[in-house]
Structure formats: structure tokens, C-alpha cells
Design a protein around this motif. Structure first.
Motif, PDB file in Angstrom:
ATOM      1  N   HIS A   1     -93.058  13.966  37.649  1.00  0.00           N
ATOM      2  CA  HIS A   1     -94.218  14.745  37.205  1.00  0.00           C
ATOM      3  C   HIS A   1     -95.488  13.897  37.226  1.00  0.00           C
ATOM      4  CE1 HIS A   1     -91.369  17.623  34.818  1.00  0.00           C
ATOM      5  NE2 HIS A   1     -91.368  17.866  36.114  1.00  0.00           N
ATOM      6  N   GLN A   2     -95.365  12.642  36.847  1.00  0.00           N
ATOM      7  CA  GLN A   2     -96.548  11.786  36.767  1.00  0.00           C
ATOM      8  C   GLN A   2     -97.030  11.337  38.136  1.00  0.00           C
ATOM      9  OE1 GLN A   2     -95.255   8.628  34.214  1.00  0.00           O
ATOM     10  NE2 GLN A   2     -95.292   9.870  32.348  1.00  0.00           N
ATOM     11  N   GLN A   3     -96.102  10.929  39.004  1.00  0.00           N
ATOM     12  CA  GLN A   3     -96.502  10.317  40.268  1.00  0.00           C
ATOM     13  C   GLN A   3     -96.622  11.318  41.408  1.00  0.00           C
ATOM     14  OE1 GLN A   3     -94.054   6.911  41.105  1.00  0.00           O
ATOM     15  NE2 GLN A   3     -94.525   5.913  39.164  1.00  0.00           N
ATOM     16  N   SER A   4     -95.599  12.125  41.599  1.00  0.00           N
ATOM     17  CA  SER A   4     -95.626  13.056  42.737  1.00  0.00           C
ATOM     18  C   SER A   4     -96.558  14.227  42.488  1.00  0.00           C
ATOM     19  CB  SER A   4     -94.211  13.560  43.037  1.00  0.00           C
ATOM     20  OG  SER A   4     -93.368  12.488  43.395  1.00  0.00           O
ATOM     21  N   LEU A   5     -96.629  14.685  41.213  1.00  0.00           N
ATOM     22  CA  LEU A   5     -97.487  15.826  40.906  1.00  0.00           C
ATOM     23  C   LEU A   5     -98.859  15.392  40.420  1.00  0.00           C
ATOM     24  CD1 LEU A   5     -94.949  18.209  39.115  1.00  0.00           C
ATOM     25  CD2 LEU A   5     -95.441  17.967  41.545  1.00  0.00           C
ATOM     26  N   LYS A   6     -99.063  14.051  40.362  1.00  0.00           N
ATOM     27  CA  LYS A   6    -100.366  13.493  39.964  1.00  0.00           C
ATOM     28  C   LYS A   6    -100.801  13.996  38.582  1.00  0.00           C
ATOM     29  CE  LYS A   6    -101.025  11.459  43.983  1.00  0.00           C
ATOM     30  NZ  LYS A   6     -99.714  11.756  44.613  1.00  0.00           N
ATOM     31  N   MET A   7     -99.842  13.974  37.643  1.00  0.00           N
ATOM     32  CA  MET A   7    -100.157  14.397  36.278  1.00  0.00           C
ATOM     33  C   MET A   7    -100.366  13.157  35.426  1.00  0.00           C
ATOM     34  SD  MET A   7     -97.713  17.675  35.652  1.00  0.00           S
ATOM     35  CE  MET A   7     -98.752  18.153  34.302  1.00  0.00           C
ATOM     36  N   SER A   8    -101.575  12.943  34.957  1.00  0.00           N
ATOM     37  CA  SER A   8    -101.881  11.770  34.146  1.00  0.00           C
ATOM     38  C   SER A   8    -101.449  11.998  32.709  1.00  0.00           C
ATOM     39  CB  SER A   8    -103.380  11.468  34.209  1.00  0.00           C
ATOM     40  OG  SER A   8    -104.124  12.567  33.723  1.00  0.00           O
ATOM     41  N   SER A   9    -101.459  10.941  31.917  1.00  0.00           N
ATOM     42  CA  SER A   9    -100.974  11.019  30.534  1.00  0.00           C
ATOM     43  C   SER A   9    -101.829  11.923  29.669  1.00  0.00           C
ATOM     44  CB  SER A   9    -100.921   9.614  29.921  1.00  0.00           C
ATOM     45  OG  SER A   9    -102.216   9.025  29.951  1.00  0.00           O
ATOM     46  N   HIS A  10    -103.112  12.137  30.035  1.00  0.00           N
ATOM     47  CA  HIS A  10    -103.935  13.011  29.189  1.00  0.00           C
ATOM     48  C   HIS A  10    -103.504  14.478  29.303  1.00  0.00           C
ATOM     49  CE1 HIS A  10    -106.182  13.701  33.016  1.00  0.00           C
ATOM     50  NE2 HIS A  10    -106.463  14.872  32.475  1.00  0.00           N
ATOM     51  N   HIS A  11    -102.653  14.781  30.319  1.00  0.00           N
ATOM     52  CA  HIS A  11    -102.100  16.134  30.427  1.00  0.00           C
ATOM     53  C   HIS A  11    -100.969  16.358  29.438  1.00  0.00           C
ATOM     54  CE1 HIS A  11    -103.665  16.316  34.797  1.00  0.00           C
ATOM     55  NE2 HIS A  11    -104.385  17.129  34.053  1.00  0.00           N
TER      56      HIS A  11
ATOM     57  N   LEU B   1     -84.908  15.382  48.956  1.00  0.00           N
ATOM     58  CA  LEU B   1     -85.635  15.852  47.777  1.00  0.00           C
ATOM     59  C   LEU B   1     -85.311  14.978  46.567  1.00  0.00           C
ATOM     60  CD1 LEU B   1     -87.513  17.932  46.483  1.00  0.00           C
ATOM     61  CD2 LEU B   1     -85.512  19.404  46.106  1.00  0.00           C
ATOM     62  N   ALA B   2     -84.058  14.561  46.454  1.00  0.00           N
ATOM     63  CA  ALA B   2     -83.658  13.698  45.338  1.00  0.00           C
ATOM     64  C   ALA B   2     -84.381  12.357  45.405  1.00  0.00           C
ATOM     65  CB  ALA B   2     -82.144  13.484  45.353  1.00  0.00           C
ATOM     66  N   ARG B   3     -84.648  11.876  46.628  1.00  0.00           N
ATOM     67  CA  ARG B   3     -85.372  10.609  46.757  1.00  0.00           C
ATOM     68  C   ARG B   3     -86.790  10.748  46.197  1.00  0.00           C
ATOM     69  NH1 ARG B   3     -86.535   8.686  52.689  1.00  0.00           N
ATOM     70  NH2 ARG B   3     -84.239   8.797  52.804  1.00  0.00           N
ATOM     71  N   VAL B   4     -87.397  11.901  46.396  1.00  0.00           N
ATOM     72  CA  VAL B   4     -88.748  12.136  45.879  1.00  0.00           C
ATOM     73  C   VAL B   4     -88.722  12.349  44.369  1.00  0.00           C
ATOM     74  CG1 VAL B   4     -90.742  13.680  45.971  1.00  0.00           C
ATOM     75  CG2 VAL B   4     -89.499  13.110  48.072  1.00  0.00           C
ATOM     76  N   VAL B   5     -87.753  13.115  43.911  1.00  0.00           N
ATOM     77  CA  VAL B   5     -87.727  13.519  42.501  1.00  0.00           C
ATOM     78  C   VAL B   5     -87.196  12.406  41.604  1.00  0.00           C
ATOM     79  CG1 VAL B   5     -86.705  15.141  40.851  1.00  0.00           C
ATOM     80  CG2 VAL B   5     -87.513  15.967  43.081  1.00  0.00           C
ATOM     81  N   PHE B   6     -86.086  11.776  42.026  1.00  0.00           N
ATOM     82  CA  PHE B   6     -85.416  10.781  41.181  1.00  0.00           C
ATOM     83  C   PHE B   6     -85.554   9.348  41.692  1.00  0.00           C
ATOM     84  CE2 PHE B   6     -82.675  14.674  40.891  1.00  0.00           C
ATOM     85  CZ  PHE B   6     -83.023  15.033  39.590  1.00  0.00           C
ATOM     86  N   ARG B   7     -86.177   9.185  42.875  1.00  0.00           N
ATOM     87  CA  ARG B   7     -86.205   7.883  43.539  1.00  0.00           C
ATOM     88  C   ARG B   7     -84.788   7.413  43.852  1.00  0.00           C
ATOM     89  NH1 ARG B   7     -90.605   9.776  42.867  1.00  0.00           N
ATOM     90  NH2 ARG B   7     -92.551   8.651  42.418  1.00  0.00           N
ATOM     91  N   ASP B   8     -83.874   8.346  44.052  1.00  0.00           N
ATOM     92  CA  ASP B   8     -82.466   7.993  44.244  1.00  0.00           C
ATOM     93  C   ASP B   8     -81.752   9.151  44.937  1.00  0.00           C
ATOM     94  OD1 ASP B   8     -79.843   7.173  44.166  1.00  0.00           O
ATOM     95  OD2 ASP B   8     -79.711   7.058  41.968  1.00  0.00           O
ATOM     96  N   GLU B   9     -81.384   8.969  46.228  1.00  0.00           N
ATOM     97  CA  GLU B   9     -80.671  10.024  46.938  1.00  0.00           C
ATOM     98  C   GLU B   9     -79.301  10.291  46.331  1.00  0.00           C
ATOM     99  OE1 GLU B   9     -80.379   9.459  51.106  1.00  0.00           O
ATOM    100  OE2 GLU B   9     -82.539   9.246  51.439  1.00  0.00           O
ATOM    101  N   GLY B  10     -78.742   9.286  45.652  1.00  0.00           N
ATOM    102  CA  GLY B  10     -77.421   9.450  45.048  1.00  0.00           C
ATOM    103  C   GLY B  10     -77.390  10.459  43.923  1.00  0.00           C
ATOM    104  N   ARG B  11     -78.556  10.890  43.460  1.00  0.00           N
ATOM    105  CA  ARG B  11     -78.603  11.885  42.378  1.00  0.00           C
ATOM    106  C   ARG B  11     -78.824  13.295  42.919  1.00  0.00           C
ATOM    107  NH1 ARG B  11     -82.220   9.805  37.469  1.00  0.00           N
ATOM    108  NH2 ARG B  11     -80.893  11.293  36.364  1.00  0.00           N
TER     109      ARG B  11
END
Length: 732
Positions: A244-254, A291-301
């Protein structure tokens, strides 16, 4: 749990997909347009709070009032030609055990708050304070099934997928419930909110998945991906924070100021925008590791995405396990026979659960965890252990899964049953492992009970309650009194000391027999001057006992007919509280019996059935000027003495000591089975004629059952003392 934040997003920020409707008008229009009978599939678990309404919930449940509410609800819907089919949950799936545990501990906070309010003599506010009465989930299916004649199904675990599949397969007009997963399932068009339902007008709000898809610019078949990337029962939102923070560019103030999560009105549109950048569903399902690599940084998930999406795939072409009807089940395997009766909501949810290798569950109840009363889950554990032995004899070694520390493995012959129970001292970090207990004369199997004669069913039921109960005249009681008297017998005679004080037992029996309980207008007219904390706990223990006795009766193939083993046959919590307060103030037995000879006769019959088998009071040394000695003058009524109850106290109980109100969530360990401390006997009031130095050596001493709970070295650690022993965990 559903999809985190989706419901609040719809209700507050997506008016196009969440709007007011009238179920009656929708049904009328549906019939005119299609010529079909409008079928609504109901998530029964989500409806209980709404249907219970403003009835008294703190005293143990108002069952006749609850039935009246359900009947009115049913009549309002059937007036528009609507047919209801209801589904109820089975056991909690293990993937949601952490969520289940968290909710039980959150419930505990509420319970402690409520008892603090009660002890402060303040009022509980309707709307702000509520707790599901013990037994409501267990017995609500039987109200719809046995009283209204609806088709009612009990699932093997949570019912939401079964509801969605049934609605799609049989072309239901809509679903009534409160679970955001119903927005994701591609099932019946109308999804009605039970929380927003006006029971008189049938106005509510509808959640529209097609409109939601249009607003978010995604297709309906992409909604399962939306659910997975927001956070649901399979993929925790906490595991998606980096995405949510990195791929969707959601900063902590959100993020929400109270927790480290973005608010749904920001998160959900951004997730939908991300999904729009992905391939179509057919191609995406082939690329889940990417998609798992993008979401979890881990294809194994990627398996989490597979499981999360598969959760919403409906099987409407396979065999229907719910509508299957087999008239003659005698030739079937016992597991299949039990499954059929489980699904048909005849047995409750525990029997088939245990046979399948699942744990027993007992949620948080309205018990004062700071008091000297034990928890209902502990009180009836030995009874359950005897049921487990019956089931143990019915399971083929090759079909049983053994449950250990949250995992299942094949086990050739099982020796213990895991229990997840909330009680004083329980941390719910791991289940208690309970050893099955053999009946004194030997335990039959389910096959022997279900195919055996009535005498075997009766003997097994009574022997499971207490070894001497079969020798009493309990079977001569009116059918609707057998189960409550058996519960009282268990409470008073199956432990080293009785659970209830004598006057509390009197109050409970008076409530069973009261003519007030039969008249809803008289029940409504009762104005309780106050709420007694101990009475609330006693009622919770009794209702927990009734649920456990129903489990036993189901195993024994109902020697007592089902219609006599349900709470509305003999119980109303408000009525019990009324008699409890009267008994505590010193009401005589004749007063509790409303000065009616027929009630008094039944009262005597019930009391004399239990009294001789209660363990004797502990010897108490008294001085001549002690309060107990000075208050020994009996105040029994002449009729009570005429019936031979001179030794039965009927006067006011000992004063309740001032207990400090709980200020933390710390709960102490029970030490059930420990030798009771010397002091005032729970059998007698200070003014009782039994308060003297008479010897009661001839009174039957109930055997002290060996604890069925496995021991472990961890249990040897020092814990705070409390009157009941907590189950000990098996060694890791």
C-alpha cells in the motif's frame, strides 16, 4: 471478518452502490416481473442481534420474547410471499483461529466493563451495551426449524460461502446478512443489510456489487482480487502495508490516526486503479507469482493470492450437500449419518465437529471472572469428556485427524480432544487437551446408541450426568423438567462441593415452575429493582450447561425429545432473576411457589430428588455468639415442613462481600478440584437449621472425578488462586 473497510466505504462514500430499499416492495415487484416465488437466503448468525431487539440480555436470555420477535419477522416476510432458507455457522476454520481468539479477548473487555457497571448499581444502556446471551447461537436454528418449519442448515465451518452458493444455484432473489464478503461473491443480485433492517416496515439498505464495480471501473469478476489486495480472511491487511505504501504511493499521512492503516475511502479507489493496470482475470490467474512479487516482494507467497481468490469461487455444478435427503440412514456409515443430521440442524454443531477431528469451542460468556464462581466451560468439562469417549468409540482410526497445537495430522486412534474455551485463567494461546472419560459401566458407541433401544439411550444419558442419577425417579418428572433438573443435579452433586448455594437452587427451581414464565405479558410486567452480578453469572453457567446437555442428548439420540431440551421449554432469564432477588431477600419456599399447592408439590419432588446426593457440608466450628449460631431460627413455611423439607433452608443468604471492581484485564487461574477452603458452606444459609453441629455422615458423598485435562510441566508455574482449576495444557 470479510473485506476490511469495504462496508464502511460503501455506506459512507459510495452512495451509488448502497441505497435504501423495501424488501416487501422488492419481493412484490420480483414476483410480477419473473413469476417466481421470492427466495431469500439468510445468514442466520448475523441476524441474532437484530432479532433479539430490546429484550433483557444480561439475565440469561428471554426466550419466549425472542421467539415472538422471530415470528413477527417471519410473518412480515411471508406476507409478501417470501420463502426463507437459513444457514448457520459450524466450527471456526483454523485459518481464522487468531481472529477468533482476538475477538474472544475483546469480548472479555466488554464483559468486565458490564460487571463493573452492574456492581456499581448503574444501568446498562440499550444500544450502547449488548452481549449475545449464552446459548442464542446454539438454539436459534431450532426456533426457525421446529417452531416456524423453515429449512435450516448448519455448515461445517463458516456459512458465508454456502449461503452464496445456495443463492446462486437456486436462483434466490436475495441474501439477508451482514458480511462484506457477500458483496464480492458473484451471487444473488440483492444483498440486504440485516443491521439496517426495520423489522416493522422492512426498509433496509442494499449493497450493489454491480454498481460498486462501475464506480471503481473494474469488472465484477475482479472483485475477489480487490478483496485480496485490500485485506480479507486469507491475506491480512498488515501484510499489505508495504504494498500500500510503495506500490500505491500512499504516504503515512494517509493513515488512520488510531492505527497504521490507510482509511478505506483512500485505499479502495487506489487498489482499484492498480487492478486496472493488470491483465484481464483469465491472464492474471496465470501470472499470480508475478503479482505476488509486486504485492509481497516474494513470488513464493503466490499461494495466498490463489487461496484468497479461490475463496470466492462458487461451485454450483457439484453435488449439493445440503438438500440431499435420505429417508433410511440405517445402512450408512456412522460418519455419514452424523453429517446428514448435522447439516439438517438436528444435533447442534459440536458432535460432528468432534468426530471430524475439530476442536470444541466455547466463547466468552457473561461470567464475572473476578468472582468465586467457576466458569461454565470448566464446570461442564467432565461431562464433555464422557461424550468424547462415546464419540471416540465411533471413529475409525483411518478417518480421524489428530489436532495438536493448531495443526492436524493423521493419528491411528485418538486419545485427546482439543478445547478452545474462555474461562478464568485462559489465555487462548493454545487449546486445552481433554482426555475422554469412560462411564462406570462402560461407554457405548454412537452406533450402539443410535441403533439401540430407549433404555440404553436413557441409561447412557443419566450415567453421563451422574452415576446415581439412573437410580432416582427423574424419568417420572414432566418431560420439560427432566433436562433442567438433570443440569441442577450435575451442578450440585458432581463436584467436590455444590456450585450453587441452596437458596440459589430454590430460586432456579421456582423459575422453572413459575406460571409467570408462560405469559409474555406477565414477564414484561416484571420490574427488576436491580441486577445482581452473581445471578448473571449463575444464569450463564446454567445456559452453558444446557448447551452441553444438548450435545450429550444428541450423542444419545435424544432420549428426551428435542422439544423438551430447549430453553423456551423451562427457562426465562428475567424470570429467574426475579426469583433470585426474592430468594436472596429471604423469601420462603411457599412464597417462591406463589402459594400454589401444585407448584409446591413439583418443587418438593425436584428438591428431594437432588438433595440426598449432594456432598455434605464441610465441618464448621462455631462459637455460641457467632452470627451463624444467633441466626439459626428456621423460617420455613408450614407447607414446606409438611412435605418433609425441614432441612432445606429458605431464608436469606449470607451477605455478599464487597469485591473490588476489576480495573485491568488480568484474569486469575481456576484451580478446579482443589480442596475447598473452610468457611460458610454453600449448602446452607446462616439461619438454616442445618447450620448447627449435626453430623451428616449418611449423606451420599459424590465421587470426585479425575480431571480429564492433560497435565503439563507448564501448568506447574505459580498462578493466582481462584476456586476452580483451569485445564492444563499438554506439553509442547
Amino acid at each position: 471478518m470479510g473485506v476490511r473497510g469495504l462496508q464502511s466505504f460503501l455506506e459512507s462514500h459510495c452512495g451509488q452502490a448502497c441505497y435504501s430499499v423495501n424488501i416487501g416492495k422488492v419481493a412484490d415487484e420480483y414476483q410480477r416481473r419473473t413469476g417466481k416465488t421470492p427466495l431469500i437466503v439468510v445468514d442466520g448468525m448475523s441476524c441474532m442481534r437484530k432479532l433479539y431487539g430490546k429484550l433483557n440480555w444480561v439475565c440469561g436470555g428471554q426466550w419466549k420474547g425472542y421467539i415472538e420477535h422471530i415470528q413477527d419477522f417471519y410473518k412480515s416476510l411471508t406476507a409478501h410471499g417470501i420463502v426463507l432458507v437459513l444457514f448457520f455457522d459450524g466450527n471456526t476454520p483454523e485459518r481464522k483461529r487468531e481472529t477468533w481468539t482476538h475477538r474472544r479477548l475483546e469480548n472479555l473487555k466488554d464483559v468486565i466493563t458490564y460487571f463493573t457497571i452492574i456492581k456499581s448499581n448503574k444501568e446498562l444502556e440499550h444500544g450502547k451495551h449488548f452481549f449475545i446471551p449464552t446459548g442464542l447461537a446454539a438454539f436459534t436454528p431450532l426456533i426457525f426449524k421446529d417452531i416456524l418449519g423453515c429449512q435450516v442448515y448448519t455448515c461445517l465451518d463458516e456459512c458465508d460461502k454456502a449461503v452464496a452458493e445456495y443463492a446462486k444455484k437456486y436462483g434466490a432473489m436475495g441474501i439477508l446478512g451482514q458480511d462484506s464478503d457477500y458483496i464480492i461473491y458473484n451471487t444473488a443480485h440483492y444483498y440486504f443489510s440485516i443491521n439496517h433492517l426495520n423489522l416493522e416496515t422492512l426498509d433496509t439498505i442494499m449493497y450493489d456489487r454491480n454498481a460498486l464495480s462501475r464506480v471503481l471501473h473494474i469488472s465484477v469478476d475482479q472483485l475477489p482480487v480487490l478483496s485480496c489486495l485490500i485485506g480479507n480472511d486469507v491475506i491480512r491487511q498488515e501484510d499489505l502495508l508495504l504494498f500500500h505504501q510503495q506500490s500505491l504511493k500512499m504516504s503515512s499521512h494517509h493513515h488512520h490516526r488510531h492505527h497504521n492503516r490507510p482509511p478505506p475511502e483512500i485505499l479502495i479507489p487506489k487498489v482499484a486503479t492498480f487492478i486496472n493496470t493488470q491483465p484481464s482475470m483469465d491472464h492474471l490467474l496465470q501470472q499470480l507469482p508475478l503479482l505476488a512479487r509486486v504485492v509481497f516482494r516474494d513470488e513464493g507467497r503466490a499461494h495466498l493470492l490463489v487461496e484468497g481468490i479461490k475463496m470466492y469461487q462458487l461451485d454450483i455444478d457439484g453435488p449439493d450437500e445440503f438438500t440431499q435427503k435420505i429417508e433410511d440412514t440405517s445402512g450408512l456409515d456412522i460418519m455419514e449419518r452424523v453429517r446428514l443430521r448435522h447439516v439438517d440442524s438436528q444435533l447442534g454443531r459440536h458432535l460432528y465437529t468432534i468426530l471430524r477431528g475439530e476442536p470444541y469451542e466455547s466463547s466468552t460468556t457473561l461470567e464475572d471472572y473476578t468472582s468465586n464462581l467457576p466458569s461454565g466451560a470448566i464446570v461442564f468439562q467432565n461431562l464433555r469428556a464422557k461424550i468424547y469417549r462415546i464419540l471416540q468409540k465411533s471413529v475409525k482410526e483411518s478417518t480421524r485427524s489428530h489436532y495438536t497445537r493448531g495443526h492436524r495430522r493423521k493419528f491411528h486412534g485418538w486419545t485427546q480432544v482439543p478445547e478452545w474455551c474462555m474461562y478464568s485463567g485462559s489465555t487462548l494461546k493454545e487449546p486445552d487437551m481433554v482426555d475422554p472419560v469412560e462411564l462406570e459401566g462402560g461407554s457405548p458407541s454412537l452406533e450402539e446408541l443410535w441403533d439401540g433401544d430407549q433404555d440404553l439411550k436413557w441409561r447412557t444419558f443419566l450415567d453421563s450426568v451422574h452415576p446415581v442419577l439412573n437410580e432416582t425417579k427423574i424419568r417420572t418428572l414432566p418431560p420439560h423438567l427432566i433436562v433442567p433438573v438433570a443440569i441442577l443435579f450435575y451442578l450440585q452433586c458432581s463436584h467436590p462441593k455444590p456450585i450453587l448455594k441452596d437458596w440459589e437452587m430454590n430460586a432456579m427451581m421456582a423459575a422453572f415452575l413459575s406460571p409467570i414464565r408462560e405469559d409474555l405479558n406477565q414477564i414484561r410486567a416484571i420490574a427488576l429493582p436491580r441486577i445482581d452480578a452473581r445471578a448473571v453469572h449463575v444464569a450463564a453457567i446454567f445456559m452453558k450447561g444446557l448447551a452441553n446437555f444438548y450435545f450429550l442428548l444428541a450423542a444419545c439420540d435424544f432420549p428426551v425429545e428435542r422439544k423438551y431440551a430447549v430453553p423456551w421449554a423451562f427457562w426465562d432469564g428475567k424470570v429467574f432473576h426475579h426469583y433470585y432477588l426474592r430468594a436472596k431477600l429471604g423469601a420462603k419456599i411457599d412464597d417462591l411457589c406463589e402459594h400454589k399447592d401444585d407448584i409446591l408439590k413439583k418443587f418438593v419432588e425436584m428438591k428431594t430428588l437432588i438433595l440426598p446426593h449432594m456432598p455434605p457440608p464441610l465441618p464448621i466450628s462455631r462459637t455460641s455468639n457467632s452470627p451463624e449460631h444467633l441466626a439459626r431460627t428456621p423460617h420455613g413455611s408450614p407447607k414446606k415442613r409438611h412435605h418433609g423439607l425441614n432441612n432445606t433452608p429458605s431464608t436469606s443468604p449470607p451477605g455478599t462481600p464487597n469485591l473490588e471492581h476489576p480495573t485491568t484485564l488480568a484474569i486469575t487461574k481456576n484451580v478446579h478440584g482443589k480442596t475447598p477452603s473452610r468457611g460458610s458452606s454453600p449448602l446452607i444459609s446462616p439461619s438454616s437449621p442445618r447450620g448447627g453441629n449435626k453430623s451428616y455422615s449418611k449423606v451420599h458423598k459424590s465421587p470426585q472425578p479425575k480431571s480429564p485435562v492433560a497435565k503439563s510441566s507448564a501448568a506447574k508455574s505459580p498462578v493466582a488462586k481462584s476456586p476452580a482449576r483451569s485445564p492444563k495444557k499438554t506439553a509442547s
